[in-house]
Motif scaffolding. Structure first.
Motif, mmCIF file in Angstrom:
data_model
loop_
_atom_site.group_PDB
_atom_site.id
_atom_site.type_symbol
_atom_site.label_atom_id
_atom_site.label_comp_id
_atom_site.label_asym_id
_atom_site.label_seq_id
_atom_site.Cartn_x
_atom_site.Cartn_y
_atom_site.Cartn_z
ATOM 1 N N UNK A 179 0.817 -1.113 0.016
ATOM 2 C CA UNK A 179 0.136 -0.018 -0.194
ATOM 3 C C UNK A 179 1.006 1.337 0.132
ATOM 4 N N UNK A 180 1.884 1.288 0.724
ATOM 5 C CA UNK A 180 2.622 2.441 0.770
ATOM 6 C C UNK A 180 3.404 2.677 -0.452
ATOM 7 N N UNK A 181 4.103 1.626 -1.135
ATOM 8 C CA UNK A 181 4.376 1.641 -2.596
ATOM 9 C C UNK A 181 3.693 2.375 -3.600
ATOM 10 N N UNK A 182 2.176 2.109 -3.343
ATOM 11 C CA UNK A 182 1.209 2.747 -4.518
ATOM 12 C C UNK A 182 1.104 3.929 -4.177
ATOM 13 N N UNK A 183 1.156 4.381 -2.651
ATOM 14 C CA UNK A 183 0.911 5.798 -2.138
ATOM 15 C C UNK A 183 2.194 6.628 -2.358
#
Length: 112
Positions: A104-108
């Motif tokens: 999720x952090x990678x996408x954000x």
């Protein structure tokens, strides 16, 4: 990474987690956890260790240990209970949550 790819990656991590399990139980879903035992004697030993630790915590005097098991001590019972608690800690779930957070952090970070 698209939202669909994120969901697919998250599903892969969740699918293989041990620990909390869901199973049908009548008209509801029952959630269970477990710990590994070697055999029936180990299961009995685990249950008796839990009872003994409770006894020691409540009383602290005398001995709950049966005479036929003179090798058992309060320290052995407490040690067994600590081992059981460690086995029940959700290590796999925490690893899975770390991976999900990473996805999720990678996408954000790419959106920012």
């Amino acid at each position: 990474m698209t939202d669909t790819n994120k969901l697919h990656a998250i599903r892969e991590h969740i699918q293989n987690l041990s620990g909390l399990r869901e199973e049908s139980f009548g008209n509801r879903i029952r959630k269970t956890v477990g710990f590994e035992v070697l055999d029936q004697a180990d299961l009995i030993n685990s249950i008796s260790a839990l009872l003994e630790v409770c006894y020691y915590a409540l009383d602290g005097h005398g001995s709950f240990v049966e005479p036929k098991h003179p090798h058992k001590t309060p320290i052995a019972s407490v040690t067994k209970v600590i081992e059981m608690v460690i086995d029940l800690l959700p290590h796999d779930q925490m690893y899975g949550l770390d991976k999900i957070t990473e996805i999720l952090e990678d996408g954000a970070s790419k959106k920012a």
